[in-house]
Motif scaffolding. Structure first.
Motif, mmCIF file in Angstrom:
data_model
loop_
_atom_site.group_PDB
_atom_site.id
_atom_site.type_symbol
_atom_site.label_atom_id
_atom_site.label_comp_id
_atom_site.label_asym_id
_atom_site.label_seq_id
_atom_site.Cartn_x
_atom_site.Cartn_y
_atom_site.Cartn_z
ATOM 1 N N UNK A 17 0.737 -1.344 -0.023
ATOM 2 C CA UNK A 17 0.026 0.027 0.232
ATOM 3 C C UNK A 17 1.285 1.462 0.735
ATOM 4 N N UNK A 18 2.023 1.184 0.573
ATOM 5 C CA UNK A 18 2.764 3.047 0.969
ATOM 6 C C UNK A 18 3.535 2.494 -0.556
ATOM 7 N N UNK A 19 3.649 1.071 -1.257
ATOM 8 C CA UNK A 19 4.695 1.636 -2.818
ATOM 9 C C UNK A 19 3.328 2.252 -3.635
ATOM 10 N N UNK A 20 2.433 1.693 -3.446
ATOM 11 C CA UNK A 20 1.181 2.093 -4.197
ATOM 12 C C UNK A 20 0.938 3.747 -3.710
ATOM 13 N N UNK A 21 1.210 3.849 -2.840
ATOM 14 C CA UNK A 21 0.703 5.885 -2.863
ATOM 15 C C UNK A 21 1.680 6.700 -2.938
ATOM 16 N N UNK A 22 3.450 5.653 -2.580
ATOM 17 C CA UNK A 22 3.961 6.772 -3.511
ATOM 18 C C UNK A 22 4.602 6.549 -5.169
ATOM 19 N N UNK A 23 4.001 6.229 -5.199
ATOM 20 C CA UNK A 23 3.696 6.149 -6.549
ATOM 21 C C UNK A 23 3.074 6.826 -7.478
#
Length: 85
Positions: A17-23
């Motif tokens: 989720x953090x990776x998706x939000x960062x993207x």
């Protein structure tokens, strides 16, 4: 243990989720940067158009003054010719 597997899965899900939000954040920042560039280009174009408009107004004013002066000269010449007759 089952608790460790669930904890590991939760950490993995949070990282995803953090990776998706960062993207998504990076994508939005890129879109904002592109929008800011478009706004800057539009402002520049608007300033150039305003400068051309003002230049055109000055030229029209000059032409109107010249036209008035020419009309006055023609009237004076016409009156002078009328006196000669």
């Amino acid at each position: 243990s089952r608790h460790g597997v669930m904890l590991s899965a939760g950490v993995e899900r949070c990282n995803a989720e953090r990776s998706a939000l960062t993207h998504e954040l990076q994508r939005m920042e890129r879109l904002l940067w592109e929008r800011d560039g478009a706004i800057a280009r539009l402002r520049s174009a608007a300033q150039a158009l305003e400068a051309k408009r003002l230049q055109g107004e000055l030229e029209l004013t000059g032409l109107a003054v010249a036209h008035h002066a020419t009309n006055s000269e023609v009237q004076s010449l016409s009156q002078g010719i009328a006196h000669l007759k």
